[in-house]
Design an enzyme around this catalytic site. Structure first.
Site, PDB file in Angstrom:
ATOM      1  CE  LYS A 179     143.726 -20.046  16.614  1.00  0.00           C
ATOM      2  NZ  LYS A 179     143.524 -19.742  15.167  1.00  0.00           N
ATOM      3  N   GLY A 232     132.838 -20.836  16.954  1.00  0.00           N
ATOM      4  CA  GLY A 232     133.225 -21.460  15.692  1.00  0.00           C
ATOM      5  C   GLY A 232     132.292 -22.609  15.357  1.00  0.00           C
ATOM      6  CB  SER A 233     132.665 -25.336  12.957  1.00  0.00           C
ATOM      7  OG  SER A 233     133.906 -25.870  13.378  1.00  0.00           O
ATOM      8  CB  THR A 236     136.410 -26.509  15.772  1.00  0.00           C
ATOM      9  OG1 THR A 236     136.565 -26.729  14.374  1.00  0.00           O
ATOM     10  CG2 THR A 236     137.733 -26.131  16.357  1.00  0.00           C
ATOM     11  N   GLY A 237     134.263 -27.058  18.083  1.00  0.00           N
ATOM     12  CA  GLY A 237     133.800 -26.824  19.456  1.00  0.00           C
ATOM     13  C   GLY A 237     133.859 -28.101  20.287  1.00  0.00           C
ATOM     14  CD  GLU A 254     127.900 -17.787  22.292  1.00  0.00           C
ATOM     15  OE1 GLU A 254     126.962 -18.181  21.565  1.00  0.00           O
ATOM     16  OE2 GLU A 254     127.716 -17.098  23.308  1.00  0.00           O
ATOM     17  CB  CYS A 288     126.725 -17.853  14.260  1.00  0.00           C
ATOM     18  SG  CYS A 288     126.559 -16.320  15.180  1.00  0.00           S
ATOM     19  CD  GLU A 391     126.503 -22.729  10.685  1.00  0.00           C
ATOM     20  OE1 GLU A 391     127.476 -23.446  10.948  1.00  0.00           O
ATOM     21  OE2 GLU A 391     126.232 -21.694  11.316  1.00  0.00           O
TER      22      GLU A 391
HETATM   23  P1  NAD Z   1     136.208 -23.150  12.937  1.00  0.00           P
HETATM   24  O1  NAD Z   1     135.645 -24.007  13.991  1.00  0.00           O
HETATM   25  O2  NAD Z   1     136.858 -23.793  11.762  1.00  0.00           O
HETATM   26  O3  NAD Z   1     137.318 -22.161  13.518  1.00  0.00           O
HETATM   27  C1  NAD Z   1     137.050 -21.315  14.622  1.00  0.00           C
HETATM   28  C2  NAD Z   1     138.332 -21.078  15.381  1.00  0.00           C
HETATM   29  O4  NAD Z   1     138.765 -22.320  15.926  1.00  0.00           O
HETATM   30  C3  NAD Z   1     139.501 -20.543  14.544  1.00  0.00           C
HETATM   31  O5  NAD Z   1     140.207 -19.592  15.303  1.00  0.00           O
HETATM   32  C4  NAD Z   1     140.347 -21.791  14.336  1.00  0.00           C
HETATM   33  O6  NAD Z   1     141.703 -21.496  14.136  1.00  0.00           O
HETATM   34  C5  NAD Z   1     140.141 -22.522  15.642  1.00  0.00           C
HETATM   35  N1  NAD Z   1     140.413 -23.964  15.574  1.00  0.00           N
HETATM   36  C6  NAD Z   1     140.362 -24.781  14.493  1.00  0.00           C
HETATM   37  N2  NAD Z   1     140.702 -26.040  14.836  1.00  0.00           N
HETATM   38  C7  NAD Z   1     140.971 -26.021  16.164  1.00  0.00           C
HETATM   39  C8  NAD Z   1     141.351 -27.011  17.114  1.00  0.00           C
HETATM   40  N3  NAD Z   1     141.562 -28.276  16.759  1.00  0.00           N
HETATM   41  N4  NAD Z   1     141.486 -26.637  18.396  1.00  0.00           N
HETATM   42  C9  NAD Z   1     141.264 -25.361  18.778  1.00  0.00           C
HETATM   43  N5  NAD Z   1     140.924 -24.384  17.926  1.00  0.00           N
HETATM   44  C10 NAD Z   1     140.777 -24.703  16.631  1.00  0.00           C
HETATM   45  O7  NAD Z   1     135.029 -22.208  12.513  1.00  0.00           O
HETATM   46  P2  NAD Z   1     135.015 -21.146  11.346  1.00  0.00           P
HETATM   47  O8  NAD Z   1     134.854 -21.864  10.054  1.00  0.00           O
HETATM   48  O9  NAD Z   1     136.163 -20.204  11.507  1.00  0.00           O
HETATM   49  O10 NAD Z   1     133.694 -20.318  11.703  1.00  0.00           O
HETATM   50  C11 NAD Z   1     132.466 -20.675  11.214  1.00  0.00           C
HETATM   51  C12 NAD Z   1     131.618 -21.308  12.284  1.00  0.00           C
HETATM   52  O11 NAD Z   1     131.545 -20.464  13.424  1.00  0.00           O
HETATM   53  C13 NAD Z   1     130.189 -21.482  11.846  1.00  0.00           C
HETATM   54  O12 NAD Z   1     129.724 -22.748  12.213  1.00  0.00           O
HETATM   55  C14 NAD Z   1     129.438 -20.401  12.598  1.00  0.00           C
HETATM   56  O13 NAD Z   1     128.090 -20.668  12.794  1.00  0.00           O
HETATM   57  C15 NAD Z   1     130.200 -20.340  13.864  1.00  0.00           C
HETATM   58  N6  NAD Z   1     129.993 -19.057  14.537  1.00  0.00           N
HETATM   59  C16 NAD Z   1     129.225 -19.032  15.673  1.00  0.00           C
HETATM   60  C17 NAD Z   1     128.969 -17.833  16.320  1.00  0.00           C
HETATM   61  C18 NAD Z   1     128.131 -17.782  17.575  1.00  0.00           C
HETATM   62  O14 NAD Z   1     128.213 -16.790  18.282  1.00  0.00           O
HETATM   63  N7  NAD Z   1     127.325 -18.770  17.895  1.00  0.00           N
HETATM   64  C19 NAD Z   1     129.513 -16.652  15.820  1.00  0.00           C
HETATM   65  C20 NAD Z   1     130.271 -16.715  14.671  1.00  0.00           C
HETATM   66  C21 NAD Z   1     130.510 -17.939  14.043  1.00  0.00           C
END
Ligand code: NAD
Length: 489
Positions: A179, A232-233, A236-237, A254, A288, A391
């Site tokens: 996704k 991701g964030s 959401t994680g 991650e 990240c 962050e």
């Molecule tokens: P986000 O959490 O908003 O979205 C990430 C993904 O999660 C997207 O595909 C989104 O559609 C999905 N998502 C959103 N809500 C969801 C839910 N309720 N259930 C399941 N999936 C859902 O993050 P973002 O704003 O797209 O990315 C930025 C964040 O990602 C930053 O915090 C950054 O540090 C982190 N990041 C971490 C790494 C790493 O490897 N540690 C790498 C890149 C980005």
């Protein structure tokens, strides 16, 4: 209007490109000028159900499940070659979709190919062991695929994150449901098309675009998956982990970071300077592992700040296709978030030590935020301020002084995050003491993010997440260990 070389509104299930079940689509915008690029399919729970079923069938009755590890490796290598043949096209798509300068998009595409080469070569080199055991027995371990793996990817590095996560999962013989982020998924869709063309069997990789709280939530909560890898964030994680916990599905998270680089007075400052700045402004700080905090020993603080400031003033910011140093932020939403932190810095009397300039001809609809270097917090109050703790995910770097090794460690470790750290010093003993004492998943000594790190296990501690991707370690994460004890007398 730019031409996208395929129909981005189609999702991939069981080797077939088709419309999302909802019949609806979502707009995709160009961050460099705000214009509409194209539409993606609005996948939902029904599409996720179909994708998980297709992945299961690919393992149980399909060609994918019957392939040997060597054959899987060959397919991955073939996809990697296709990616390499299409670096320019992918960089162009990433520039349009994510707002990345072309050189960064090229680097990402080459990294994607590199993951496929690495995991293609590694696929038939992962093996179990024989174990010393009771007399009359032979005991051994088998490394098996987990089964159906879910992969939720953010918008900031779609190619690299798909490469490290899906690449490793496929190498181990899992079938994937992917996704991508709703803000940016063109290169993911292009990659999936290349994978099909290169001979990846139907169902081994399924891609469902859509919103996080629809397609993403449905995937995290699905009882038919065996693992979920989320990048991701933090917020959401945590949702993904809670949803997966209901089905006791294991999760790799991650998440975000507030990574420091520590600069000691004995460091080779000429060598350090480009790394200090680049690690803050690469991809407009939306990384990240961005080094958003630069900690500098007090005796060289003014010198380092002045030299970083000079570099900031020379940065050129503009549209992604102009291939300058820094592009726009991904969205108006992200622009507003980062702007709020800059307003807070001014309001609280922090010092804007330098700010880059946005090119005067940058389109007004783009989300350009000038890279900004901030100082003015001391070693004593670094733990208290939002700019030093949260962050920001934009091109904002905070430069902080420290007075001793212990001071540097206290500040470096004093946030809720622990992803990456950099240490600049010529003192060999200090290098090792710092590497051991820093609370994070990766430490770079006299470099930062060297070589992209395809081979190097990556992941966080504390709020930066858990589990490891990249390198061989990811193959263990995407496999299950089965122990067999044979009594033969
Ligand atoms: P986000 O959490 O908003 O979205 C990430 C993904 O999660 C997207 O595909 C989104 O559609 C999905 N998502 C959103 N809500 C969801 C839910 N309720 N259930 C399941 N999936 C859902 O993050 P973002 O704003 O797209 O990315 C930025 C964040 O990602 C930053 O915090 C950054 O540090 C982190 N990041 C971490 C790494 C790493 O490897 N540690 C790498 C890149 C980005």
């Amino acid at each position: 209007m730019h031409t996208i070389p395929f129909d981005a509104s189609q999702i991939l299930i069981d080797g077939q490109w088709r419309s999302a079940d909802s019949g609806q689509s979502l707009p995709l915008h160009n961050p460099s000028d705000g214009t509409l690029l194209t539409h993606i399919g609005r996948g939902n729970g029904a599409d996720i159900n179909a994708a998980v079923a297709a992945a299961r069938a690919a393992l149980d009755v399909g060609a994918w499940g019957r392939m040997t590890a060597t054959e899987r490796g060959r397919v991955l290598s073939a996809i990697g070659r296709k990616v390499l043949d299409n670096v320019e096209m992918l960089a162009h798509l990433e520039a349009l979709d994510v707002g990345k300068p072309l050189k960064q998009g090229r680097a990402d595409a080459i990294a994607l190919a590199r993951y496929l080469e690495f995991y293609g070569g590694a696929a038939d080199k992962v093996h179990g062991e024989t174990l010393p055991f009771l007399a009359g027995y032979t005991a051994l371990t088998l490394r098996e695929p987990l089964g159906v793996t879910g992969h939720i990817v953010p918008w900031n590095y779609p190619m690299q994150i798909v490469g490290r996560s899906v690449g490793a999962a496929l190498a181990m013989g899992n079938a994937c449901v992917l996704k991508p982020a709703e803000e940016a998924c063109l290169t993911v869709l292009a990659f999936a098309r290349m994978a099909m063309e290169a001979g990846l069997p139907p169902g081994a990789l399924n891609v469902v675009t859509g919103l996080g709280d629809e397609a993403g939530a449905a995937l995290s909560a699905h009882a038919g998956i065996d693992h979920i890898s989320f990048t991701g964030s933090v917020a959401t994680g945590a949702l993904v982990q809670a949803a997966a916990a209901k089905n006791t599905v294991p999760v790799t998270l991650e998440l975000g970071g507030k990574s420091p680089q520590l600069v000691f007075a004995d460091a080779d400052l000429d060598a350090a300077l480009p790394f200090l700045v680049n690690a803050g402004i690469q991809n407009a700080g939306q990384t990240c592992s961005a080094a958003s905090r630069i900690l500098v020993e007090r005796s060289v603080f003014d010198d380092v700040l002045a030299r970083m400031a000079a570099r900031y003033r020379a940065l050129r910011v503009g549209p992604a296709l102009s291939d300058l140093d820094v592009g726009p932020l991904i969205s108006k939403r992200q622009f507003d978030i980062v702007s709020r932190y800059l307003n807070l810095a001014t309001q609280d009397g922090l010092r804007i030590a330098a700010q880059a300039e946005v090119m005067s001809d940058a389109p007004s609809g783009g989300h350009y935020l000038p890279p900004t270097l901030v100082s003015g917090l001391g070693a004593d109050n670094a733990a208290d301020h939002a700019l030093a703790q949260e962050e920001i995910f934009g091109p904002v770097q905070l430069v902080l002084p420290f007075d001793s090794d212990a001071d540097a460690l206290r500040i470096a470790n004093g946030t809720p995050f622990g992803l990456v750290a950099g240490v600049w010093t010529r003192d060999g003993g200090r290098q090792m003491r710092m590497a051991r004492a820093l609370k994070c998943g990766q430490v770079f000594i006299n470099n930062y993010g060297a070589g992209g790190g395809v081979e190097l296990p990556f992941g966080g501690v504390k709020r930066s997440g858990h589990g490891r991707e990249k390198g061989f370690e990811a193959l263990y994460g995407f496999s299950s260990l089965k122990t067999v004890a044979i009594h033969h007398g």
